[in-house]
Design a protein around this motif. Structure first.
Motif, PDB file in Angstrom:
ATOM      1  N   LEU A  69      36.833  46.435  41.149  1.00  0.00           N
ATOM      2  CA  LEU A  69      36.186  46.235  39.850  1.00  0.00           C
ATOM      3  C   LEU A  69      34.676  46.457  39.921  1.00  0.00           C
ATOM      4  O   LEU A  69      34.086  47.082  39.038  1.00  0.00           O
ATOM      5  CB  LEU A  69      36.479  44.830  39.332  1.00  0.00           C
ATOM      6  CG  LEU A  69      37.930  44.575  38.884  1.00  0.00           C
ATOM      7  CD1 LEU A  69      38.138  43.102  38.554  1.00  0.00           C
ATOM      8  CD2 LEU A  69      38.287  45.441  37.688  1.00  0.00           C
ATOM      9  N   VAL A  70      34.042  45.950  40.984  1.00  0.00           N
ATOM     10  CA  VAL A  70      32.592  46.099  41.100  1.00  0.00           C
ATOM     11  C   VAL A  70      32.237  47.558  41.339  1.00  0.00           C
ATOM     12  O   VAL A  70      31.226  48.056  40.836  1.00  0.00           O
ATOM     13  CB  VAL A  70      32.027  45.173  42.197  1.00  0.00           C
ATOM     14  CG1 VAL A  70      30.547  45.436  42.431  1.00  0.00           C
ATOM     15  CG2 VAL A  70      32.236  43.711  41.818  1.00  0.00           C
ATOM     16  N   ALA A  71      33.076  48.281  42.097  1.00  0.00           N
ATOM     17  CA  ALA A  71      32.836  49.710  42.311  1.00  0.00           C
ATOM     18  C   ALA A  71      32.918  50.479  40.995  1.00  0.00           C
ATOM     19  O   ALA A  71      32.153  51.415  40.753  1.00  0.00           O
ATOM     20  CB  ALA A  71      33.843  50.270  43.311  1.00  0.00           C
ATOM     21  N   GLU A  72      33.835  50.067  40.114  1.00  0.00           N
ATOM     22  CA  GLU A  72      34.009  50.746  38.823  1.00  0.00           C
ATOM     23  C   GLU A  72      32.905  50.403  37.837  1.00  0.00           C
ATOM     24  O   GLU A  72      32.370  51.273  37.145  1.00  0.00           O
ATOM     25  CB  GLU A  72      35.349  50.338  38.190  1.00  0.00           C
ATOM     26  CG  GLU A  72      36.567  50.988  38.799  1.00  0.00           C
ATOM     27  CD  GLU A  72      37.851  50.416  38.202  1.00  0.00           C
ATOM     28  OE1 GLU A  72      37.782  49.633  37.214  1.00  0.00           O
ATOM     29  OE2 GLU A  72      38.932  50.745  38.728  1.00  0.00           O
TER      30      GLU A  72
ATOM     31  N   LYS B 299      30.134  34.275  42.525  1.00  0.00           N
ATOM     32  CA  LYS B 299      30.309  35.715  42.701  1.00  0.00           C
ATOM     33  C   LYS B 299      29.522  36.238  43.900  1.00  0.00           C
ATOM     34  O   LYS B 299      29.958  37.161  44.596  1.00  0.00           O
ATOM     35  CB  LYS B 299      29.896  36.439  41.416  1.00  0.00           C
ATOM     36  CG  LYS B 299      30.578  37.779  41.246  1.00  0.00           C
ATOM     37  CD  LYS B 299      30.522  38.296  39.826  1.00  0.00           C
ATOM     38  CE  LYS B 299      29.125  38.474  39.312  1.00  0.00           C
ATOM     39  NZ  LYS B 299      29.064  39.290  38.085  1.00  0.00           N
ATOM     40  N   ALA B 300      28.372  35.643  44.164  1.00  0.00           N
ATOM     41  CA  ALA B 300      27.564  36.089  45.306  1.00  0.00           C
ATOM     42  C   ALA B 300      28.274  35.804  46.629  1.00  0.00           C
ATOM     43  O   ALA B 300      28.241  36.629  47.543  1.00  0.00           O
ATOM     44  CB  ALA B 300      26.195  35.419  45.282  1.00  0.00           C
ATOM     45  N   THR B 301      28.922  34.635  46.758  1.00  0.00           N
ATOM     46  CA  THR B 301      29.632  34.337  48.008  1.00  0.00           C
ATOM     47  C   THR B 301      30.850  35.242  48.170  1.00  0.00           C
ATOM     48  O   THR B 301      31.213  35.624  49.276  1.00  0.00           O
ATOM     49  CB  THR B 301      30.071  32.864  48.082  1.00  0.00           C
ATOM     50  OG1 THR B 301      30.906  32.550  46.967  1.00  0.00           O
ATOM     51  CG2 THR B 301      28.883  31.936  48.094  1.00  0.00           C
ATOM     52  N   LEU B 302      31.465  35.616  47.038  1.00  0.00           N
ATOM     53  CA  LEU B 302      32.582  36.559  47.098  1.00  0.00           C
ATOM     54  C   LEU B 302      32.091  37.924  47.579  1.00  0.00           C
ATOM     55  O   LEU B 302      32.700  38.568  48.440  1.00  0.00           O
ATOM     56  CB  LEU B 302      33.237  36.663  45.724  1.00  0.00           C
ATOM     57  CG  LEU B 302      34.589  37.376  45.637  1.00  0.00           C
ATOM     58  CD1 LEU B 302      35.351  36.879  44.403  1.00  0.00           C
ATOM     59  CD2 LEU B 302      34.447  38.875  45.562  1.00  0.00           C
TER      60      LEU B 302
ATOM     61  N   ALA C 291      42.008  37.970  36.730  1.00  0.00           N
ATOM     62  CA  ALA C 291      43.016  38.677  35.924  1.00  0.00           C
ATOM     63  C   ALA C 291      43.618  39.839  36.701  1.00  0.00           C
ATOM     64  O   ALA C 291      44.817  40.116  36.607  1.00  0.00           O
ATOM     65  CB  ALA C 291      42.389  39.171  34.623  1.00  0.00           C
ATOM     66  N   GLN C 292      42.782  40.502  37.496  1.00  0.00           N
ATOM     67  CA  GLN C 292      43.268  41.636  38.289  1.00  0.00           C
ATOM     68  C   GLN C 292      44.310  41.186  39.322  1.00  0.00           C
ATOM     69  O   GLN C 292      45.220  41.931  39.672  1.00  0.00           O
ATOM     70  CB  GLN C 292      42.074  42.287  38.995  1.00  0.00           C
ATOM     71  CG  GLN C 292      42.382  43.562  39.738  1.00  0.00           C
ATOM     72  CD  GLN C 292      42.267  44.790  38.852  1.00  0.00           C
ATOM     73  OE1 GLN C 292      42.209  44.696  37.640  1.00  0.00           O
ATOM     74  NE2 GLN C 292      42.248  45.953  39.477  1.00  0.00           N
ATOM     75  N   VAL C 293      44.174  39.938  39.792  1.00  0.00           N
ATOM     76  CA  VAL C 293      45.075  39.393  40.811  1.00  0.00           C
ATOM     77  C   VAL C 293      46.238  38.638  40.174  1.00  0.00           C
ATOM     78  O   VAL C 293      47.227  38.321  40.834  1.00  0.00           O
ATOM     79  CB  VAL C 293      44.281  38.469  41.769  1.00  0.00           C
ATOM     80  CG1 VAL C 293      45.148  37.887  42.866  1.00  0.00           C
ATOM     81  CG2 VAL C 293      43.129  39.219  42.398  1.00  0.00           C
ATOM     82  N   GLY C 294      46.107  38.321  38.869  1.00  0.00           N
ATOM     83  CA  GLY C 294      47.160  37.556  38.190  1.00  0.00           C
ATOM     84  C   GLY C 294      46.948  36.057  38.233  1.00  0.00           C
ATOM     85  O   GLY C 294      47.902  35.273  38.148  1.00  0.00           O
TER      86      GLY C 294
ATOM     87  N   SER D  66      33.122  39.694  35.851  1.00  0.00           N
ATOM     88  CA  SER D  66      33.135  38.230  35.914  1.00  0.00           C
ATOM     89  C   SER D  66      34.232  37.754  36.862  1.00  0.00           C
ATOM     90  O   SER D  66      35.129  38.515  37.235  1.00  0.00           O
ATOM     91  CB  SER D  66      33.395  37.651  34.521  1.00  0.00           C
ATOM     92  OG  SER D  66      34.733  37.950  34.118  1.00  0.00           O
ATOM     93  N   MET D  67      34.153  36.473  37.225  1.00  0.00           N
ATOM     94  CA  MET D  67      35.210  35.884  38.055  1.00  0.00           C
ATOM     95  C   MET D  67      36.542  35.917  37.296  1.00  0.00           C
ATOM     96  O   MET D  67      37.605  36.087  37.904  1.00  0.00           O
ATOM     97  CB  MET D  67      34.841  34.454  38.453  1.00  0.00           C
ATOM     98  CG  MET D  67      33.629  34.371  39.363  1.00  0.00           C
ATOM     99  SD  MET D  67      33.901  35.052  41.003  1.00  0.00           S
ATOM    100  CE  MET D  67      33.956  33.552  41.991  1.00  0.00           C
TER     101      MET D  67
END
Length: 198
Positions: A26-29, A58-61, A42-45, A36-37
Protein backbone atom coordinates in the motif's frame (compact mmCIF):
# COMPACT_ATOMS: atom_id res chain seq x y z
CA UNK A 1 -21.37 -30.42 36.79
CA UNK A 2 -18.55 -30.02 34.29
CA UNK A 3 -17.39 -26.49 33.64
CA UNK A 4 -17.10 -25.50 30.01
CA UNK A 5 -13.80 -23.82 29.29
CA UNK A 6 -14.12 -20.38 27.70
CA UNK A 7 -13.57 -20.30 23.95
CA UNK A 8 -10.01 -19.29 23.18
CA UNK A 9 -9.56 -17.37 19.97
CA UNK A 10 -6.59 -18.60 17.96
CA UNK A 11 -4.34 -15.88 16.67
CA UNK A 12 -2.94 -16.22 13.17
CA UNK A 13 0.82 -16.82 13.66
CA UNK A 14 1.53 -15.25 10.27
CA UNK A 15 -0.54 -12.12 10.87
CA UNK A 16 2.39 -9.84 11.64
CA UNK A 17 4.11 -10.89 8.41
CA UNK A 18 0.85 -10.37 6.46
CA UNK A 19 0.51 -6.87 7.94
CA UNK A 20 4.07 -6.02 6.88
CA UNK A 21 3.49 -7.31 3.34
CA UNK A 22 0.22 -5.35 3.05
CA UNK A 23 1.87 -2.20 4.39
CA UNK A 24 4.72 -2.45 1.88
CA UNK A 25 2.31 -2.87 -1.02
CA UNK A 26 0.00 0.00 0.00
CA UNK A 27 2.77 2.47 0.87
CA UNK A 28 4.57 1.66 -2.39
CA UNK A 29 1.34 2.42 -4.30
CA UNK A 30 0.12 5.50 -2.41
CA UNK A 31 2.95 6.89 -0.29
CA UNK A 32 3.44 6.80 3.46
CA UNK A 33 1.09 9.65 4.41
CA UNK A 34 -1.82 8.44 2.25
CA UNK A 35 -2.08 5.04 3.96
CA UNK A 36 -3.81 4.58 7.31
CA UNK A 37 -3.63 1.69 9.76
CA UNK A 38 -7.26 1.00 8.84
CA UNK A 39 -6.24 0.66 5.17
CA UNK A 40 -3.52 -1.80 6.12
CA UNK A 41 -5.90 -3.79 8.33
CA UNK A 42 -8.52 -3.94 5.57
CA UNK A 43 -5.92 -5.34 3.18
CA UNK A 44 -5.27 -8.19 5.65
CA UNK A 45 -8.94 -8.67 6.60
CA UNK A 46 -8.74 -7.21 10.09
CA UNK A 47 -9.62 -3.88 11.70
CA UNK A 48 -7.21 -0.99 12.05
CA UNK A 49 -7.39 -1.46 15.82
CA UNK A 50 -6.17 -5.04 15.41
CA UNK A 51 -3.07 -3.75 13.61
CA UNK A 52 -2.20 -1.75 16.74
CA UNK A 53 -1.93 -5.04 18.67
CA UNK A 54 1.20 -5.73 16.64
CA UNK A 55 2.59 -2.22 16.03
CA UNK A 56 2.33 0.89 18.24
CA UNK A 57 1.91 3.23 15.26
CA UNK A 58 2.61 3.57 11.57
CA UNK A 59 6.22 4.62 12.13
CA UNK A 60 7.03 1.45 14.13
CA UNK A 61 5.38 -0.62 11.39
CA UNK A 62 7.52 1.12 8.77
CA UNK A 63 10.65 0.53 10.84
CA UNK A 64 9.82 -3.18 11.19
CA UNK A 65 9.37 -3.36 7.44
CA UNK A 66 12.79 -1.83 6.78
CA UNK A 67 14.51 -3.98 9.40
CA UNK A 68 12.97 -7.07 7.82
CA UNK A 69 14.33 -6.23 4.37
CA UNK A 70 17.81 -5.15 5.46
CA UNK A 71 18.28 -8.06 7.87
CA UNK A 72 17.33 -10.49 5.11
CA UNK A 73 19.85 -8.95 2.72
CA UNK A 74 22.58 -9.06 5.37
CA UNK A 75 21.91 -12.73 6.17
CA UNK A 76 22.01 -13.71 2.51
CA UNK A 77 25.14 -11.65 1.91
CA UNK A 78 26.91 -13.42 4.81
CA UNK A 79 25.87 -16.81 3.46
CA UNK A 80 27.31 -15.94 0.03
CA UNK A 81 30.64 -14.76 1.46
CA UNK A 82 30.86 -17.68 3.93
CA UNK A 83 30.60 -20.21 1.09
CA UNK A 84 34.17 -19.25 0.12
CA UNK A 85 33.43 -19.33 -3.57
CA UNK A 86 35.92 -18.01 -6.10
CA UNK A 87 35.80 -14.20 -5.87
CA UNK A 88 34.18 -13.61 -9.29
CA UNK A 89 31.46 -16.15 -8.40
CA UNK A 90 30.88 -14.53 -5.00
CA UNK A 91 30.57 -11.10 -6.62
CA UNK A 92 28.15 -12.46 -9.23
CA UNK A 93 26.09 -14.02 -6.42
CA UNK A 94 25.96 -10.65 -4.60
CA UNK A 95 24.86 -8.95 -7.82
CA UNK A 96 22.23 -11.66 -8.46
CA UNK A 97 20.78 -11.27 -4.96
CA UNK A 98 20.59 -7.48 -5.25
CA UNK A 99 18.92 -7.81 -8.68
CA UNK A 100 16.39 -10.30 -7.27
CA UNK A 101 15.66 -7.96 -4.36
CA UNK A 102 15.07 -4.95 -6.60
CA UNK A 103 12.91 -6.81 -9.13
CA UNK A 104 11.10 -9.45 -7.03
CA UNK A 105 10.69 -7.34 -3.89
CA UNK A 106 10.34 -3.95 -5.53
CA UNK A 107 7.46 -2.90 -3.23
CA UNK A 108 9.71 -3.21 -0.16
CA UNK A 109 12.64 -1.57 -1.92
CA UNK A 110 10.57 1.37 -3.19
CA UNK A 111 9.05 1.94 0.23
CA UNK A 112 12.52 2.12 1.77
CA UNK A 113 14.00 4.55 -0.70
CA UNK A 114 10.96 6.84 -0.70
CA UNK A 115 9.93 6.76 2.93
CA UNK A 116 12.98 6.30 5.18
CA UNK A 117 13.02 10.02 6.04
CA UNK A 118 9.73 9.60 7.93
CA UNK A 119 11.53 7.69 10.69
CA UNK A 120 13.15 9.25 13.74
CA UNK A 121 16.77 10.40 13.34
CA UNK A 122 17.97 7.59 15.64
CA UNK A 123 16.19 4.95 13.58
CA UNK A 124 17.56 6.41 10.36
CA UNK A 125 21.09 6.24 11.77
CA UNK A 126 20.59 2.60 12.82
CA UNK A 127 19.29 1.59 9.39
CA UNK A 128 22.09 3.43 7.62
CA UNK A 129 24.56 1.52 9.79
CA UNK A 130 23.08 -1.71 8.42
CA UNK A 131 23.34 -0.34 4.88
CA UNK A 132 27.02 0.48 5.43
CA UNK A 133 27.61 -3.03 6.78
CA UNK A 134 26.03 -4.43 3.62
CA UNK A 135 28.17 -2.24 1.35
CA UNK A 136 31.41 -3.00 3.23
CA UNK A 137 31.10 -6.73 2.54
CA UNK A 138 30.87 -5.91 -1.18
CA UNK A 139 33.93 -3.65 -0.82
CA UNK A 140 36.01 -6.54 0.60
CA UNK A 141 34.98 -8.81 -2.28
CA UNK A 142 35.69 -6.16 -4.91
CA UNK A 143 39.15 -5.50 -3.45
CA UNK A 144 39.93 -9.22 -3.51
CA UNK A 145 38.96 -9.22 -7.17
CA UNK A 146 41.24 -6.23 -7.84
CA UNK A 147 43.87 -5.82 -5.08
CA UNK A 148 45.18 -2.65 -6.77
CA UNK A 149 42.01 -0.79 -5.68
CA UNK A 150 42.15 1.22 -2.48
CA UNK A 151 39.14 1.20 -0.16
CA UNK A 152 37.75 4.52 -1.40
CA UNK A 153 37.91 3.45 -5.04
CA UNK A 154 36.33 0.09 -4.27
CA UNK A 155 33.54 1.80 -2.34
CA UNK A 156 32.81 4.11 -5.30
CA UNK A 157 32.60 1.07 -7.59
CA UNK A 158 30.29 -0.78 -5.19
CA UNK A 159 27.93 2.19 -4.83
CA UNK A 160 27.89 2.63 -8.61
CA UNK A 161 27.19 -1.09 -9.10
CA UNK A 162 24.34 -1.18 -6.59
CA UNK A 163 23.06 2.13 -7.98
CA UNK A 164 22.92 0.68 -11.49
CA UNK A 165 20.73 -2.15 -10.18
CA UNK A 166 18.51 0.10 -8.07
CA UNK A 167 17.91 2.48 -10.99
CA UNK A 168 15.00 0.15 -11.87
CA UNK A 169 13.19 1.38 -8.75
CA UNK A 170 12.71 4.94 -9.97
CA UNK A 171 10.90 4.24 -13.22
CA UNK A 172 8.59 1.63 -14.69
CA UNK A 173 10.49 0.08 -17.57
CA UNK A 174 7.54 -2.01 -18.79
CA UNK A 175 9.83 -4.98 -19.41
CA UNK A 176 9.32 -8.64 -18.42
CA UNK A 177 11.10 -9.40 -15.15
CA UNK A 178 13.48 -11.99 -16.59
CA UNK A 179 14.69 -9.61 -19.29
CA UNK A 180 14.99 -6.75 -16.80
CA UNK A 181 17.06 -8.94 -14.46
CA UNK A 182 19.40 -9.95 -17.28
CA UNK A 183 19.96 -6.31 -18.28
CA UNK A 184 20.54 -5.18 -14.69
CA UNK A 185 23.05 -7.99 -14.14
CA UNK A 186 24.87 -7.02 -17.33
CA UNK A 187 24.99 -3.36 -16.29
CA UNK A 188 26.22 -4.19 -12.77
CA UNK A 189 28.95 -6.50 -14.07
CA UNK A 190 30.10 -3.81 -16.51
CA UNK A 191 30.36 -1.20 -13.73
CA UNK A 192 32.42 -3.41 -11.43
CA UNK A 193 34.58 -4.80 -14.25
CA UNK A 194 33.31 -8.37 -14.06
CA UNK A 195 33.10 -10.33 -17.32
CA UNK A 196 29.49 -11.00 -18.28
CA UNK A 197 28.69 -14.68 -18.47
CA UNK A 198 26.93 -15.80 -21.68
Amino acid sequence: MTEIAPFARRRDPDRKEKILAAAAELVAERGFHAVSMADIGAQVGISGAAVYRHFDNKATLLLALFDRSLDGLLREESAIVDRREAIPDALRALIDRQVDFVVDEREFARVYYREVEHLSPDDQVRLRRKQRQYVEEWVHVVRELDPALDESSARVLVHATIGAIQSALVHNVGMPDDRLKAMLRRAACAVVGLPVEP
